[in-house]
Design a protein around this motif. Sequence first.
Motif, PDB file in Angstrom:
ATOM      1  N   UNK A  34       0.858  -1.158  -0.029  1.00 15.56           N
ATOM      2  CA  UNK A  34       0.028   0.015  -0.044  1.00 15.56           C
ATOM      3  C   UNK A  34       0.878   1.353  -0.045  1.00 15.56           C
ATOM      4  N   UNK A  35       1.948   1.063   0.739  1.00 16.46           N
ATOM      5  CA  UNK A  35       3.069   2.412   0.789  1.00 16.46           C
ATOM      6  C   UNK A  35       3.424   2.683  -0.733  1.00 16.46           C
ATOM      7  N   UNK A  36       3.761   1.436  -1.574  1.00 14.38           N
ATOM      8  CA  UNK A  36       3.958   1.693  -3.048  1.00 14.38           C
ATOM      9  C   UNK A  36       2.908   2.234  -3.689  1.00 14.38           C
ATOM     10  N   UNK A  37       1.660   2.018  -3.369  1.00 17.09           N
ATOM     11  CA  UNK A  37       0.586   2.591  -4.178  1.00 17.09           C
ATOM     12  C   UNK A  37       0.427   3.865  -3.773  1.00 17.09           C
ATOM     13  N   UNK A  38       0.829   4.139  -2.863  1.00 19.39           N
ATOM     14  CA  UNK A  38       0.598   5.844  -2.155  1.00 19.39           C
ATOM     15  C   UNK A  38       1.774   6.291  -2.758  1.00 19.39           C
ATOM     16  N   UNK A  39       2.955   5.793  -2.979  1.00 18.01           N
ATOM     17  CA  UNK A  39       3.955   6.603  -3.828  1.00 18.01           C
ATOM     18  C   UNK A  39       3.640   6.631  -5.136  1.00 18.01           C
ATOM     19  N   UNK A  40       2.722   5.999  -5.828  1.00 18.84           N
ATOM     20  CA  UNK A  40       2.572   5.905  -7.126  1.00 18.84           C
ATOM     21  C   UNK A  40       3.664   5.276  -7.978  1.00 18.84           C
ATOM     22  N   UNK A  41       4.129   4.215  -7.440  1.00 25.58           N
ATOM     23  CA  UNK A  41       5.141   3.331  -8.008  1.00 25.58           C
ATOM     24  C   UNK A  41       4.815   2.127  -8.339  1.00 25.58           C
ATOM     25  N   UNK A  42       5.846   1.202  -8.920  1.00 24.04           N
ATOM     26  CA  UNK A  42       5.413  -0.152  -9.358  1.00 24.04           C
ATOM     27  C   UNK A  42       4.170  -0.321  -9.978  1.00 24.04           C
ATOM     28  N   UNK A  43       3.679   0.584 -10.838  1.00 24.58           N
ATOM     29  CA  UNK A  43       2.173   0.310 -11.384  1.00 24.58           C
ATOM     30  C   UNK A  43       2.222  -0.821 -12.328  1.00 24.58           C
ATOM     31  N   UNK A  44       1.041  -1.124 -12.784  1.00 20.82           N
ATOM     32  CA  UNK A  44       0.641  -2.279 -13.691  1.00 20.82           C
ATOM     33  C   UNK A  44       0.637  -1.741 -15.070  1.00 20.82           C
ATOM     34  N   UNK A  45       0.314  -2.555 -16.071  1.00 19.88           N
ATOM     35  CA  UNK A  45       0.287  -2.330 -17.529  1.00 19.88           C
ATOM     36  C   UNK A  45      -1.246  -1.670 -17.758  1.00 19.88           C
ATOM     37  N   UNK A  46      -1.219  -1.277 -18.973  1.00 21.32           N
ATOM     38  CA  UNK A  46      -2.621  -0.594 -19.291  1.00 21.32           C
ATOM     39  C   UNK A  46      -3.782  -1.548 -19.289  1.00 21.32           C
ATOM     40  N   UNK A  47      -4.750  -1.120 -18.816  1.00 22.53           N
ATOM     41  CA  UNK A  47      -5.751  -1.919 -18.767  1.00 22.53           C
ATOM     42  C   UNK A  47      -6.334  -2.000 -20.190  1.00 22.53           C
ATOM     43  N   UNK A  48      -6.343  -1.228 -21.051  1.00 24.39           N
ATOM     44  CA  UNK A  48      -7.180  -1.260 -22.330  1.00 24.39           C
ATOM     45  C   UNK A  48      -8.547  -0.958 -22.157  1.00 24.39           C
ATOM     46  N   UNK A  49      -9.103  -0.722 -21.106  1.00 20.83           N
ATOM     47  CA  UNK A  49     -10.557  -0.569 -20.794  1.00 20.83           C
ATOM     48  C   UNK A  49     -11.124   0.592 -20.151  1.00 20.83           C
ATOM     49  N   UNK A  50     -12.116   0.529 -19.934  1.00 22.85           N
ATOM     50  CA  UNK A  50     -12.752   1.773 -19.184  1.00 22.85           C
ATOM     51  C   UNK A  50     -12.786   1.731 -17.572  1.00 22.85           C
ATOM     52  N   UNK A  51     -11.812   1.071 -17.148  1.00 21.83           N
ATOM     53  CA  UNK A  51     -11.406   0.996 -15.538  1.00 21.83           C
ATOM     54  C   UNK A  51      -9.873   0.867 -15.492  1.00 21.83           C
ATOM     55  N   UNK A  52      -9.501   1.266 -14.308  1.00 19.61           N
ATOM     56  CA  UNK A  52      -8.155   1.626 -13.918  1.00 19.61           C
ATOM     57  C   UNK A  52      -7.622   2.447 -13.155  1.00 19.61           C
TER      58      UNK A  52
END
Length: 300
Positions: A141-159
């Motif tokens: 969750x600390x990684x998420x707050x930092x906005x790092x280690x993100x995933x690939x593009x979802x290619x959809x209307x979510x993410x």
Amino acid sequence: MIILHQMNPIALQLGPLQIHWYGVMYLLAFAACWFLGRHRIRQGRLPGIDEAAYGDLLFYGMLGVVLGGRVGYILFYDLQTYIQNPLDIFKVWQGGMSFHGGMIGVFVAAAWWSRRHQVRLFDTMDFVAPLVPPGLAFGRFGNYINGELWGKLTGGDWGVVFPRALPAPLDILDTTALRAQFESGALNAFARHPSQLYEVALEGLVMFAVLWTYSGKPRHRYAVSGLFAVMYGVFRFAVEFVRIPDVQLGYIAFGWLTMGQLLEVPVILVGLYWLWLSRRSPIVEPAPAVPASQGKPLAP
């Protein structure tokens, strides 16, 4: 649903002093480990060990996590950068911790502590294993707050749209301009998998629920550690398919294999070996620690 990530990595600023959420997550991880471990110690789940001795184990484990995690990240993921900028080694608030390095650090710390307290190493490791997932959840969750280690593009209307992952010139927009672009729908194509939150769910919540429940009854030595290693290895290997590899490494082979996946292979194999060993190992029964004054005449 598409979300714009705009979380401030700084939790509190007092003049020049900045307290980062990443550091707060580590404090919460160790606090959870302390309270959960103390509860199990009172149940006698680490035979003969009292709360004071467990406090020592937690201290050594903290050192193992921080030192091992940092050294592991440098060696496994970004050695060249730190050779060029050695002082960056101390900037842990910017992220850059390796689970595998931290795991090795904890193993070494547990071995040292177990020898000092005359406890079998895997009695210690089986005790520690269910306490780790909450820490993994806080760390991710600390990684998420930092906005790092993100995933690939979802290619959809979510993410989730991570500003640091946007291409130029969008990556340098200020907060107001970025929000305007997002509300216009111009950033929808950049929505990504929140892979950090997937790991919070799998490595944190699911693993904790399974391991805490499974270890709630006496188990064969090696069994809890083996289950931990196999579950973590499988979950991490799976999430890596939707996570962007570290930019300095890219894919290791086949156009899809990441360093994280490569490191999971020995983790899974070792976990399976421990589960195999557990079949012929004894069941570890609870045995509360006996205070030093018991069984001895009290001083007049």
